[in-house]
Write a protein that holds these residues in place. Structure first.
Motif, PDB file in Angstrom:
ATOM      1  N   ALA A 166       0.817  -1.210   0.044  1.00  0.00           N
ATOM      2  CA  ALA A 166      -0.104  -0.103   0.072  1.00  0.00           C
ATOM      3  C   ALA A 166       0.958   1.140   0.262  1.00  0.00           C
ATOM      4  N   ASP A 167       1.954   1.336   0.803  1.00  0.00           N
ATOM      5  CA  ASP A 167       2.767   2.444   0.799  1.00  0.00           C
ATOM      6  C   ASP A 167       3.440   2.999  -0.385  1.00  0.00           C
ATOM      7  N   ASP A 168       3.989   1.687  -1.250  1.00  0.00           N
ATOM      8  CA  ASP A 168       4.645   1.950  -2.561  1.00  0.00           C
ATOM      9  C   ASP A 168       3.596   2.511  -3.612  1.00  0.00           C
ATOM     10  N   ARG A 172       0.823   4.126  -2.887  1.00  0.00           N
ATOM     11  CA  ARG A 172       0.420   5.590  -2.766  1.00  0.00           C
ATOM     12  C   ARG A 172       1.378   6.598  -3.253  1.00  0.00           C
ATOM     13  N   ALA A 173       2.676   5.990  -2.930  1.00  0.00           N
ATOM     14  CA  ALA A 173       3.972   6.893  -3.403  1.00  0.00           C
ATOM     15  C   ALA A 173       4.023   7.139  -4.970  1.00  0.00           C
ATOM     16  N   ALA A 174       3.779   5.791  -5.553  1.00  0.00           N
ATOM     17  CA  ALA A 174       3.802   5.978  -6.890  1.00  0.00           C
ATOM     18  C   ALA A 174       2.411   6.679  -7.582  1.00  0.00           C
ATOM     19  N   LEU A 175       1.484   6.625  -6.970  1.00  0.00           N
ATOM     20  CA  LEU A 175       0.342   7.251  -7.384  1.00  0.00           C
ATOM     21  C   LEU A 175       0.563   9.146  -7.179  1.00  0.00           C
ATOM     22  N   ALA A 176       1.227   9.470  -5.975  1.00  0.00           N
ATOM     23  CA  ALA A 176       1.420  10.543  -5.848  1.00  0.00           C
ATOM     24  C   ALA A 176       2.465  11.247  -6.938  1.00  0.00           C
ATOM     25  N   ALA A 177       3.471  10.367  -7.058  1.00  0.00           N
ATOM     26  CA  ALA A 177       4.314  10.762  -8.324  1.00  0.00           C
ATOM     27  C   ALA A 177       3.653  10.939  -9.599  1.00  0.00           C
ATOM     28  N   ARG A 178       2.858  10.213  -9.909  1.00  0.00           N
ATOM     29  CA  ARG A 178       1.927  10.134 -11.155  1.00  0.00           C
ATOM     30  C   ARG A 178       1.342  11.376 -11.158  1.00  0.00           C
ATOM     31  N   ALA A 179       0.611  11.593  -9.916  1.00  0.00           N
ATOM     32  CA  ALA A 179      -0.317  12.944  -9.966  1.00  0.00           C
ATOM     33  C   ALA A 179       0.491  14.234  -9.995  1.00  0.00           C
ATOM     34  N   ALA A 180       1.757  14.128  -9.408  1.00  0.00           N
ATOM     35  CA  ALA A 180       2.586  15.465  -9.658  1.00  0.00           C
ATOM     36  C   ALA A 180       3.175  15.348 -10.901  1.00  0.00           C
ATOM     37  N   GLY A 181       3.220  14.476 -11.926  1.00  0.00           N
ATOM     38  CA  GLY A 181       3.829  14.406 -13.067  1.00  0.00           C
ATOM     39  C   GLY A 181       5.211  14.146 -13.232  1.00  0.00           C
ATOM     40  N   THR A 182       5.721  13.300 -11.831  1.00  0.00           N
ATOM     41  CA  THR A 182       7.153  12.907 -11.930  1.00  0.00           C
ATOM     42  C   THR A 182       7.239  11.462 -11.660  1.00  0.00           C
ATOM     43  N   ALA A 183       6.133  10.938 -12.093  1.00  0.00           N
ATOM     44  CA  ALA A 183       6.440   9.402 -12.173  1.00  0.00           C
ATOM     45  C   ALA A 183       7.595   8.890 -13.020  1.00  0.00           C
ATOM     46  N   ALA A 184       8.516   7.967 -12.393  1.00  0.00           N
ATOM     47  CA  ALA A 184       9.324   7.321 -13.246  1.00  0.00           C
ATOM     48  C   ALA A 184       8.788   6.024 -13.882  1.00  0.00           C
ATOM     49  N   LYS A 185       9.794   5.312 -14.629  1.00  0.00           N
ATOM     50  CA  LYS A 185       9.187   4.093 -15.129  1.00  0.00           C
ATOM     51  C   LYS A 185       8.734   2.924 -14.002  1.00  0.00           C
ATOM     52  N   ALA A 186       9.722   3.004 -13.211  1.00  0.00           N
ATOM     53  CA  ALA A 186       9.472   2.157 -11.938  1.00  0.00           C
ATOM     54  C   ALA A 186       8.144   2.248 -11.408  1.00  0.00           C
TER      55      ALA A 186
END
Length: 121
Positions: free
Chosen positions: A10-12, A14-28
């Protein structure tokens, strides 16, 4: 045959969704989210009659029906990670993405609209 995926921690997620929402999501992040939501789809729509492909990250078989064991399954859905995540999170709908030509689906039972979105399940 695609293997069974497991949802991410769940923590991973949430972090990936937050990065995606901020436009900073990496390929990982995209890979983690793609596999996570495909695992949730496997839980929501168990079966082997539809293969859902989200290249380059993963593919799963879902939806009850004819069991597929070799070659191309009777129904295939192919979709980009970005569109898959929009559908899985409820940012877009199956009908809208299909109408726009961003979902490539063929065969019986390939309409996944009844199982989306996957958030809140």
């Amino acid at each position: 045959m695609p293997r069974r995926l497991m949802p991410a921690a769940a923590d991973d997620v949430r972090a990936a969704l937050a990065a995606r929402a901020a436009g900073t999501a990496a390929k990982a992040d995209l890979k983690l989210l793609t596999k996570h939501f495909l695992a949730l789809l496997q839980d929501a729509a168990p079966g082997n009659s539809v293969e859902v492909r989200v290249p380059p990250y993963a593919a799963v078989q879902v939806v009850e029906g004819v069991r597929h064991t070799r070659g191309t399954p009777p129904a295939v859905v192919e979709i980009t990670p970005e569109v898959w995540l929009a559908l899985a999170t409820g940012e877009s709908t199956w009908d809208d993405e299909s109408a726009a030509g961003r979902v490539h689906a063929s065969g019986e039972r390939s309409d996944l609209g009844n199982w989306l979105p996957l958030v809140g399940r």
